[in-house]
Design an enzyme around this catalytic site. Structure first.
Site, PDB file in Angstrom:
ATOM      1  N   ASP A  37     -10.007   3.300   5.509  1.00  0.00           N
ATOM      2  CA  ASP A  37      -8.904   3.246   6.471  1.00  0.00           C
ATOM      3  C   ASP A  37      -9.346   4.004   7.720  1.00  0.00           C
ATOM      4  OD1 ASP A  37      -6.592   3.524   7.948  1.00  0.00           O
ATOM      5  OD2 ASP A  37      -5.403   4.413   6.338  1.00  0.00           O
TER       6      ASP A  37
ATOM      7  N   GLU B  80      -8.596   4.366  11.666  1.00  0.00           N
ATOM      8  CA  GLU B  80      -7.570   4.059  12.665  1.00  0.00           C
ATOM      9  C   GLU B  80      -7.303   5.300  13.504  1.00  0.00           C
ATOM     10  OE1 GLU B  80      -3.439   4.086  11.135  1.00  0.00           O
ATOM     11  OE2 GLU B  80      -4.355   3.928   9.118  1.00  0.00           O
TER      12      GLU B  80
ATOM     13  N   ASP C  22       0.861  -1.186   0.000  1.00  0.00           N
ATOM     14  CA  ASP C  22       0.000   0.000   0.000  1.00  0.00           C
ATOM     15  C   ASP C  22       0.892   1.228   0.000  1.00  0.00           C
ATOM     16  OD1 ASP C  22       0.091   1.018   3.081  1.00  0.00           O
ATOM     17  OD2 ASP C  22       0.009  -1.163   3.046  1.00  0.00           O
TER      18      ASP C  22
END
Length: 279
Positions: free
Chosen positions: A167, A169, A78
């Site tokens: 994503d 987090e 990534d």
């Protein structure tokens, strides 16, 4: 009649006032430490976040590498703007077969290297996709899903385009949970995932770490039956998964891999990877 001020008392007050003034000036000129240190050393400003930015700081990393699983799992990477222009042919030669590129963050940032990274991986023969770095404190989940879809986060059943990734987090700019309660965070994530699926027909992948998920969603178990999991853990095993998932689809296992730092594994063969891309 006014009581005269004793010379020493007056001097003590002046000294105290001066000391307080110096302390205030010092504190006001000292920048606050970021919530999540950036391992790259770059200043943490809006847009600089990337997949896994908080993993090392909060969960650490194990010295033991994961077992060699090339026969059953497929290597991936990534990337974000931190990698700049990527040598995709070299990565292909090293065995990398899939890649995710950061497309967007919040509703205010697009990756300036997105075209080279996203199209370049495709041209090298890889299965590729895009991810969105969520900032739940800046805009709603549905609004961020729309922004992601407008700037590279789409999906098509061509066998070489992976579904979009949320994503979600640690917040690198402040409070780890973006100032939200567990229930409010779950609602935000649901709004993003629902909008993405309603517009693409495909369930988005959820990228997260178990410790963050437990802290910031209360270890909510409701997304596992629908949304594939991309787990972040820099260790020899994936460890305990977040509630609701009995298996992972992808695993970010290191941030210090060869060539490009973040390396990942798809939990299946290359043929299974292409089946997953097709939907």
């Amino acid at each position: 009649m006014r009581t005269p001020i004793h010379p020493l008392r007056g001097r003590s007050r002046l000294c105290l006032t001066g000391a307080l003034t110096v302390l205030v000036l010092f504190l006001s000129s000292t920048p606050a430490a970021p919530a999540t240190p950036d391992p790259t050393g770059d200043p943490i400003t809006r847009g600089n976040a990337y997949m896994g930015i908080g993993v090392l700081a909060h969960d650490g990393a194990s010295d033991a590498p994961p077992p060699d699983a090339r026969a059953t799992q497929t290597e991936g990477v990534d990337v974000s703007s931190h990698q700049g222009e990527v040598d995709w042919r070299s990565l292909w030669g090293s065995g990398v077969r899939w890649a995710y590129t950061k497309a967007t963050e919040g509703t205010y940032y697009t990756n300036p290297y997105f075209t080279q990274q996203y199209d370049g991986s495709f041209d090298a023969g890889m299965v590729r996709g895009a991810y969105h770095f969520a900032t739940p404190d800046t805009a709603g989940g549905a609004a961020q899903a729309d922004y992601f879809l407008a700037h590279g986060g789409g999906w098509s059943a061509d066998g070489k385009t992976l579904p979009g990734v949320l994503d979600i987090e640690w917040n690198p700019y402040g409070d780890a949970c973006y100032g939200k309660s567990a229930s409010a965070m779950v609602d935000w994530i649901r709004d993003f995932l629902d909008r993405y699926k309603s517009r693409t027909g495909r369930a988005a992948v959820v990228y997260t770490a178990t410790s963050w998920w437990s802290e910031c969603t209360g270890n909510y178990a409701g997304f596992g039956p629908v949304n594939p999991l991309w787990i972040a853990r820099y260790a020899s095993t994936v460890g305990t998964l977040p509630a609701g998932w009995s298996a992972y689809t992808m695993w970010q296992y290191t941030s210090s891999g060869p060539s490009v730092g973040d390396h990942d594994r798809f939990n299946g063969s290359e043929d299974k990877l292409r089946e997953f891309a097709t939907g």
